[in-house]
Design a protein around this motif. Structure first.
Motif, PDB file in Angstrom:
ATOM      1  N   PHE A  33       0.827  -1.200   0.000  1.00 19.02           N
ATOM      2  CA  PHE A  33       0.000   0.000   0.000  1.00 19.02           C
ATOM      3  C   PHE A  33       0.865   1.256   0.000  1.00 19.02           C
ATOM      4  O   PHE A  33       0.526   2.250  -0.654  1.00 19.02           O
ATOM      5  N   ALA A  34       1.977   1.236   0.707  1.00 18.31           N
ATOM      6  CA  ALA A  34       2.871   2.391   0.696  1.00 18.31           C
ATOM      7  C   ALA A  34       3.450   2.610  -0.699  1.00 18.31           C
ATOM      8  O   ALA A  34       3.566   3.755  -1.153  1.00 18.31           O
ATOM      9  N   ASP A  35       3.803   1.529  -1.394  1.00 17.95           N
ATOM     10  CA  ASP A  35       4.317   1.649  -2.760  1.00 17.95           C
ATOM     11  C   ASP A  35       3.266   2.230  -3.694  1.00 17.95           C
ATOM     12  O   ASP A  35       3.577   3.057  -4.555  1.00 17.95           O
ATOM     13  N   ILE A  36       2.021   1.804  -3.523  1.00 12.63           N
ATOM     14  CA  ILE A  36       0.932   2.345  -4.342  1.00 12.63           C
ATOM     15  C   ILE A  36       0.775   3.838  -4.071  1.00 12.63           C
ATOM     16  O   ILE A  36       0.628   4.637  -4.998  1.00 12.63           O
ATOM     17  N   ASP A  37       0.810   4.225  -2.807  1.00  9.22           N
ATOM     18  CA  ASP A  37       0.680   5.635  -2.464  1.00  9.22           C
ATOM     19  C   ASP A  37       1.801   6.472  -3.084  1.00  9.22           C
ATOM     20  O   ASP A  37       1.560   7.576  -3.564  1.00  9.22           O
TER      21      ASP A  37
END
Length: 115
Positions: A33-37
């Motif tokens: 999720f951090a990578d997507i953000d």
């Protein structure tokens, strides 16, 4: 007695390994999720440059550019996966219209900033 201790030790080892695996999986989900953000933020940061490039070539297509800016702002302020997905879909649709606008202007299509 040794058999009982062996079974208890095996169960304890299994529980420990299962717990560690679950913790690792939770970390991987958080990292994903951090990578997507990060990718979405980078996309949002590049949109003003694209809008400025297109403005010079297509000043009369103001509504398309305003839609892109509104969609970008909505995508930035979206909270939660559901809102983020809806906002990103709207942003993708408005960017598609912007790309179609670029195809309508050959000079813009050849511009390196637009590419």
């Amino acid at each position: 007695m040794w058999i009982f201790l062996g079974i208890v030790a095996a169960l304890a080892l299994y529980a420990l390994l299962t717990y560690n695996r679950l913790v690792a999986l939770r970390q991987r989900v958080g990292q994903a999720f951090a990578d997507i953000d990060v990718q979405l933020k980078q996309r949002h940061d590049l949109i003003p440059n694209l809008v400025e490039t297109v403005k010079g070539y297509a000043a009369h297509e103001r509504s398309t550019l305003e839609d892109v800016v509104k969609a970008r702002n909505a995508a930035i302020s979206a909270q939660g996966p559901g809102q983020m997905a809806a906002a990103e879909n709207a942003l993708t649709a408005s960017l598609s219209r912007l790309i179609a606008l670029g195809e309508a202007y050959p000079d813009l299509k050849a511009n390196a900033n637009f590419q």
